[in-house]
Design a protein around this motif. Structure first.
Motif, PDB file in Angstrom:
ATOM      1  N   GLY A  17       0.854  -1.187   0.000  1.00 32.00           N
ATOM      2  CA  GLY A  17       0.000   0.000   0.000  1.00 32.00           C
ATOM      3  C   GLY A  17       0.885   1.230   0.000  1.00 32.00           C
ATOM      4  O   GLY A  17       1.984   1.224  -0.578  1.00 32.00           O
ATOM      5  N   TYR A  18       0.433   2.279   0.664  1.00 28.17           N
ATOM      6  CA  TYR A  18       1.166   3.549   0.657  1.00 28.17           C
ATOM      7  C   TYR A  18       2.590   3.372   1.185  1.00 28.17           C
ATOM      8  O   TYR A  18       3.555   3.841   0.579  1.00 28.17           O
ATOM      9  N   VAL A  19       2.727   2.688   2.312  1.00 28.79           N
ATOM     10  CA  VAL A  19       4.051   2.554   2.924  1.00 28.79           C
ATOM     11  C   VAL A  19       4.905   1.523   2.181  1.00 28.79           C
ATOM     12  O   VAL A  19       6.052   1.783   1.822  1.00 28.79           O
TER      13      VAL A  19
ATOM     14  N   ASP B  83       1.667  -8.923  -2.328  1.00 25.28           N
ATOM     15  CA  ASP B  83       0.377  -8.428  -1.857  1.00 25.28           C
ATOM     16  C   ASP B  83      -0.681  -9.496  -2.120  1.00 25.28           C
ATOM     17  O   ASP B  83      -0.532 -10.328  -3.016  1.00 25.28           O
TER      18      ASP B  83
ATOM     19  N   LYS C 145      -3.441  -5.070  -7.539  1.00 26.83           N
ATOM     20  CA  LYS C 145      -2.245  -4.289  -7.185  1.00 26.83           C
ATOM     21  C   LYS C 145      -0.990  -4.945  -7.759  1.00 26.83           C
ATOM     22  O   LYS C 145      -0.129  -4.277  -8.326  1.00 26.83           O
TER      23      LYS C 145
ATOM     24  N   TYR D 208       4.404 -15.832  -1.526  1.00 26.68           N
ATOM     25  CA  TYR D 208       5.379 -15.605  -0.447  1.00 26.68           C
ATOM     26  C   TYR D 208       6.646 -16.447  -0.655  1.00 26.68           C
ATOM     27  O   TYR D 208       7.743 -16.018  -0.328  1.00 26.68           O
TER      28      TYR D 208
ATOM     29  N   THR E 124      -2.644  -1.840   9.685  1.00 26.66           N
ATOM     30  CA  THR E 124      -3.023  -2.148  11.074  1.00 26.66           C
ATOM     31  C   THR E 124      -4.193  -1.219  11.439  1.00 26.66           C
ATOM     32  O   THR E 124      -4.030  -0.279  12.205  1.00 26.66           O
TER      33      THR E 124
ATOM     34  N   THR F 235       2.729   0.250  11.708  1.00 30.15           N
ATOM     35  CA  THR F 235       2.663   0.900  13.017  1.00 30.15           C
ATOM     36  C   THR F 235       1.992  -0.041  14.007  1.00 30.15           C
ATOM     37  O   THR F 235       0.840  -0.437  13.800  1.00 30.15           O
TER      38      THR F 235
ATOM     39  N   GLU G 122       7.828   3.793  10.215  1.00 30.37           N
ATOM     40  CA  GLU G 122       7.872   4.681   9.048  1.00 30.37           C
ATOM     41  C   GLU G 122       7.219   6.009   9.411  1.00 30.37           C
ATOM     42  O   GLU G 122       6.156   6.030  10.016  1.00 30.37           O
TER      43      GLU G 122
ATOM     44  N   GLU H  11       1.898  11.096   3.405  1.00 29.80           N
ATOM     45  CA  GLU H  11       1.350  10.928   2.058  1.00 29.80           C
ATOM     46  C   GLU H  11       1.382  12.268   1.346  1.00 29.80           C
ATOM     47  O   GLU H  11       1.209  13.317   1.966  1.00 29.80           O
TER      48      GLU H  11
ATOM     49  N   SER I  81      -4.936   8.115   7.151  1.00 33.36           N
ATOM     50  CA  SER I  81      -4.860   6.704   7.537  1.00 33.36           C
ATOM     51  C   SER I  81      -4.106   6.525   8.841  1.00 33.36           C
ATOM     52  O   SER I  81      -4.112   5.444   9.411  1.00 33.36           O
ATOM     53  N   CYS I  82      -3.437   7.579   9.312  1.00 37.90           N
ATOM     54  CA  CYS I  82      -2.556   7.382  10.474  1.00 37.90           C
ATOM     55  C   CYS I  82      -3.034   8.055  11.746  1.00 37.90           C
ATOM     56  O   CYS I  82      -3.315   7.376  12.727  1.00 37.90           O
TER      57      CYS I  82
ATOM     58  N   LYS J 233      -6.346   6.714  13.574  1.00 36.93           N
ATOM     59  CA  LYS J 233      -6.269   5.356  14.136  1.00 36.93           C
ATOM     60  C   LYS J 233      -5.150   5.250  15.157  1.00 36.93           C
ATOM     61  O   LYS J 233      -5.276   4.541  16.149  1.00 36.93           O
TER      62      LYS J 233
ATOM     63  N   ARG K  38      -9.291   8.220   3.670  1.00 36.53           N
ATOM     64  CA  ARG K  38      -9.537   7.614   4.976  1.00 36.53           C
ATOM     65  C   ARG K  38      -9.635   8.702   6.052  1.00 36.53           C
ATOM     66  O   ARG K  38      -8.736   9.505   6.202  1.00 36.53           O
TER      67      ARG K  38
HETATM   68  P1  NAD Z   1      -2.546   0.166   3.022  1.00 35.91           P
HETATM   69  O1  NAD Z   1      -3.857  -0.302   3.490  1.00 35.91           O
HETATM   70  O2  NAD Z   1      -2.437   1.236   1.989  1.00 35.91           O
HETATM   71  O3  NAD Z   1      -1.695  -1.071   2.486  1.00 35.91           O
HETATM   72  C1  NAD Z   1      -1.653  -2.325   3.115  1.00 35.91           C
HETATM   73  C2  NAD Z   1      -1.441  -3.390   2.035  1.00 35.91           C
HETATM   74  O4  NAD Z   1      -1.248  -4.656   2.670  1.00 35.91           O
HETATM   75  C3  NAD Z   1      -2.633  -3.564   1.089  1.00 35.91           C
HETATM   76  O5  NAD Z   1      -2.175  -3.437  -0.244  1.00 35.91           O
HETATM   77  C4  NAD Z   1      -3.152  -4.975   1.388  1.00 35.91           C
HETATM   78  O6  NAD Z   1      -3.706  -5.607   0.257  1.00 35.91           O
HETATM   79  C5  NAD Z   1      -1.872  -5.644   1.855  1.00 35.91           C
HETATM   80  N1  NAD Z   1      -2.062  -6.856   2.670  1.00 35.91           N
HETATM   81  C6  NAD Z   1      -2.956  -7.091   3.657  1.00 35.91           C
HETATM   82  N2  NAD Z   1      -2.771  -8.324   4.163  1.00 35.91           N
HETATM   83  C7  NAD Z   1      -1.744  -8.879   3.508  1.00 35.91           C
HETATM   84  C8  NAD Z   1      -1.054 -10.118   3.582  1.00 35.91           C
HETATM   85  N3  NAD Z   1      -1.398 -11.068   4.458  1.00 35.91           N
HETATM   86  N4  NAD Z   1      -0.025 -10.342   2.742  1.00 35.91           N
HETATM   87  C9  NAD Z   1       0.355  -9.412   1.836  1.00 35.91           C
HETATM   88  N5  NAD Z   1      -0.254  -8.211   1.719  1.00 35.91           N
HETATM   89  C10 NAD Z   1      -1.278  -7.947   2.536  1.00 35.91           C
HETATM   90  O7  NAD Z   1      -1.743   0.609   4.352  1.00 35.91           O
HETATM   91  P2  NAD Z   1      -0.628   1.750   4.500  1.00 35.91           P
HETATM   92  O8  NAD Z   1      -1.263   3.088   4.536  1.00 35.91           O
HETATM   93  O9  NAD Z   1       0.497   1.476   3.548  1.00 35.91           O
HETATM   94  O10 NAD Z   1      -0.139   1.441   5.995  1.00 35.91           O
HETATM   95  C11 NAD Z   1       0.613   0.269   6.302  1.00 35.91           C
HETATM   96  C12 NAD Z   1       1.141   0.425   7.718  1.00 35.91           C
HETATM   97  O11 NAD Z   1       2.048   1.531   7.789  1.00 35.91           O
HETATM   98  C13 NAD Z   1       0.064   0.710   8.767  1.00 35.91           C
HETATM   99  O12 NAD Z   1       0.422   0.087   9.977  1.00 35.91           O
HETATM  100  C14 NAD Z   1       0.123   2.221   8.921  1.00 35.91           C
HETATM  101  O13 NAD Z   1      -0.316   2.655  10.177  1.00 35.91           O
HETATM  102  C15 NAD Z   1       1.613   2.480   8.757  1.00 35.91           C
HETATM  103  N6  NAD Z   1       1.953   3.828   8.267  1.00 35.91           N
HETATM  104  C16 NAD Z   1       1.213   4.410   7.288  1.00 35.91           C
HETATM  105  C17 NAD Z   1       1.580   5.664   6.823  1.00 35.91           C
HETATM  106  C18 NAD Z   1       0.756   6.351   5.751  1.00 35.91           C
HETATM  107  O14 NAD Z   1       0.960   7.560   5.568  1.00 35.91           O
HETATM  108  N7  NAD Z   1      -0.113   5.672   5.035  1.00 35.91           N
HETATM  109  C19 NAD Z   1       2.697   6.321   7.346  1.00 35.91           C
HETATM  110  C20 NAD Z   1       3.442   5.680   8.322  1.00 35.91           C
HETATM  111  C21 NAD Z   1       3.069   4.414   8.780  1.00 35.91           C
END
Ligand code: NAD
Length: 421
Positions: A9-11, A30, A35, A68, A84, A122, A155, A159, A263-264, A267, A331
């Motif tokens: 995803g984003y991170v 993923d 994706k 995997y 998370t 996180t 991280e 965004e 998203s952060c 939550k 979000r």
């Molecule tokens: P997201 O929802 O955009 O991406 C998560 C990805 O994980 C999705 O593509 C999903 O399909 C995939 N996924 C879920 N279960 C899976 C599995 N079993 N195997 C493989 N892939 C799987 O989330 P995000 O925004 O990238 O955030 C990820 C983490 O980083 C979170 O804990 C978030 O709090 C943290 N974080 C996010 C940001 C932000 O700005 N978005 C910044 C810092 C930290």
């Protein structure tokens, strides 16, 4: 290095694309086939400035898969970047993290060489050691610390400027369980131009939460000051400037408005509150910051009703649906409670966002989505909810504008009010 990223995803995707730019070989994993297909084709599944270009440039260094086994067998380090999200009571839903950890462990059982697992998602203090570590040992049948390395590397990217934040961070935090993992991450990050802090696993986890809850509190603090300033006809942004010049305070995160979303922060703040209460240390400052943030967006509607008391049948324009500019992420966007409140009051909505209309449509399929910002200006009144650059060049003359994000150009409106200035 050969690196696998679980959860793109984003991170995860930004992490993968940036490490690829630095010359590493990346395998993205993923569970979402769409994706995986897009990344394989060199296209970003999310909108993030510069990510498409980075993916296209690094096409030969990034592969994507749902498998995997091939990912873990051909890499030495795995970053876990799955979501998370929060549950109804605010606590963290660790199901994605647990499932991914089990899958990783099952493959590591068959692997002959050492492998380092790095948590980038996180997670609350204690999660990596008390939940991830036992799961890894149970499903891999191996000892963490000898056969498997474990680290926590939070991280801090934002965004919209995620690539820049990743490549030029203020700091890198390496929480480590074993020395070999510490050395591996030290090597991976050795050319980054910032301080690197090496800590315990739980200190790394806590640094992430303490940072996010502090920044969220800073925003709510200036919003509370702003609400008072508005009543007294004081310009909150001048106050923020005066405060920000004090090096102990700093100007960042003092833009008053309709509060934080994304998203952060929501939550992370909710999870921290639930966790602190569970630990019998009620986080009073953070709870108050959260309350200010819940009330702040609805102030926009209250101000609107000063000018249009009865909203039933009126058309209200919404400029901005993303939780912040330069992203398509909706979000916890502040536009959500505002649109919900307006609909409750019987208003019709005309909305526009340069990137986030697709995501917003999944939440509000029946409101009117416009092809341009100019089309929104035909509404009876306009609310500015996201600070997109293109909103700074609109002709607001003759309109009623209630501004939640401080767009200077909007002051040319017939009636202009800022939410807390
Ligand atoms: P997201 O929802 O955009 O991406 C998560 C990805 O994980 C999705 O593509 C999903 O399909 C995939 N996924 C879920 N279960 C899976 C599995 N079993 N195997 C493989 N892939 C799987 O989330 P995000 O925004 O990238 O955030 C990820 C983490 O980083 C979170 O804990 C978030 O709090 C943290 N974080 C996010 C940001 C932000 O700005 N978005 C910044 C810092 C930290």
């Amino acid at each position: 290095m050969n690196i696998s990223i679980i959860g793109t995803g984003y991170v995860g995707l930004v992490t993968g694309a940036c490490f690829a730019k630095l010359g590493h070989h990346i395998t993205c994993v993923d569970i979402d086939p769409e994706k995986v297909q897009k990344i394989t084709n060199g296209i970003s599944p999310i909108y993030e400035e510069g990510l498409d270009t980075l993916l296209a440039l690094s096409k030969d260094k990034i592969t994507a898969t749902m498998d995997y086994h091939s990912a873990l067998m051909n890499t030495d380090i795995t970053f876990l970047c799955v979501g998370t999200p929060s549950m109804k009571d605010g606590s963290l839903d660790l199901s994605y993290l647990k499932e991914a950890t089990k899958q990783i462990a099952t493959i590591l059982k068959q692997k002959k060489t050492w492998h380092c697992v790095v948590i980038k998602s996180t997670v609350l203090p204690g999660t990596t050691k008390d939940i991830v570590l036992p799961l890894l040992e149970q499903h891999a049948g191996k000892k963490v610390g000898t056969d498997i390395g474990l680290a926590m590397n939070p991280e801090f990217l934002k965004e919209g400027v995620a690539i820049q934040d990743f490549l030029q961070p203020d700091r890198i935090v390496i929480g480590y369980y074993d020395d070999r993992s510490k050395t591996a991450l030290r090597e991976l990050y050795k050319d980054f131009p910032c301080p690197i802090l090496e800590t315990s696993l739980s200190a790394a986890e806590m640094i992430k939460y303490a940072s996010n809850t502090f920044l969220a509190t800073k925003i709510s603090f200036i919003n509370e000051i702003g609400n008072l300033c508005k009543k007294l006809n004081i310009d909150t942004y001048t106050v923020a400037e005066g405060m920000g010049l004090d090096k102990r305070i700093g100007r960042a995160f003092l833009d008053s408005g309709i509060g934080w979303g994304g998203s952060c922060f929501p939550k992370d703040v909710d999870a921290f509150i639930a966790w602190a209460n569970k630990n019998k240390e009620p986080p009073r400052i953070i709870e108050s910051a959260n309350l200010v943030n819940t009330c702040q967006p609805l102030r926009l509607v209250t101000i609107l009703q000063k000018h249009i008391p009865h909203l039933k049948g009126k058309t209200i324009g919404i400029l901005g649906l993303a939780f912040k500019p330069d992203t398509d992420d909706t979000r916890e966007s502040r536009a959500i409670p505002i649109v919900r409140e307006l609909l409750k009051k019987g208003a019709r909505i005309k909305a526009y966002d340069p990137q986030a209309m697709g995501n917003f449509k999944t939440l509000f399929p029946t409101i009117d989505y416009c092809d341009s910002a100019a089309e929104v200006l035909t509404a009876d009144a306009i609310l500015i909810t996201t600070k997109w650059k293109e909103f700074t060049t609109l002709d607001y003359s003759g309109k009623i504008v209630i501004d939640g994000r401080r767009i200077a150009q909007a002051k040319n409106a017939k009636i202009y009010e800022g939410v807390c200035w």
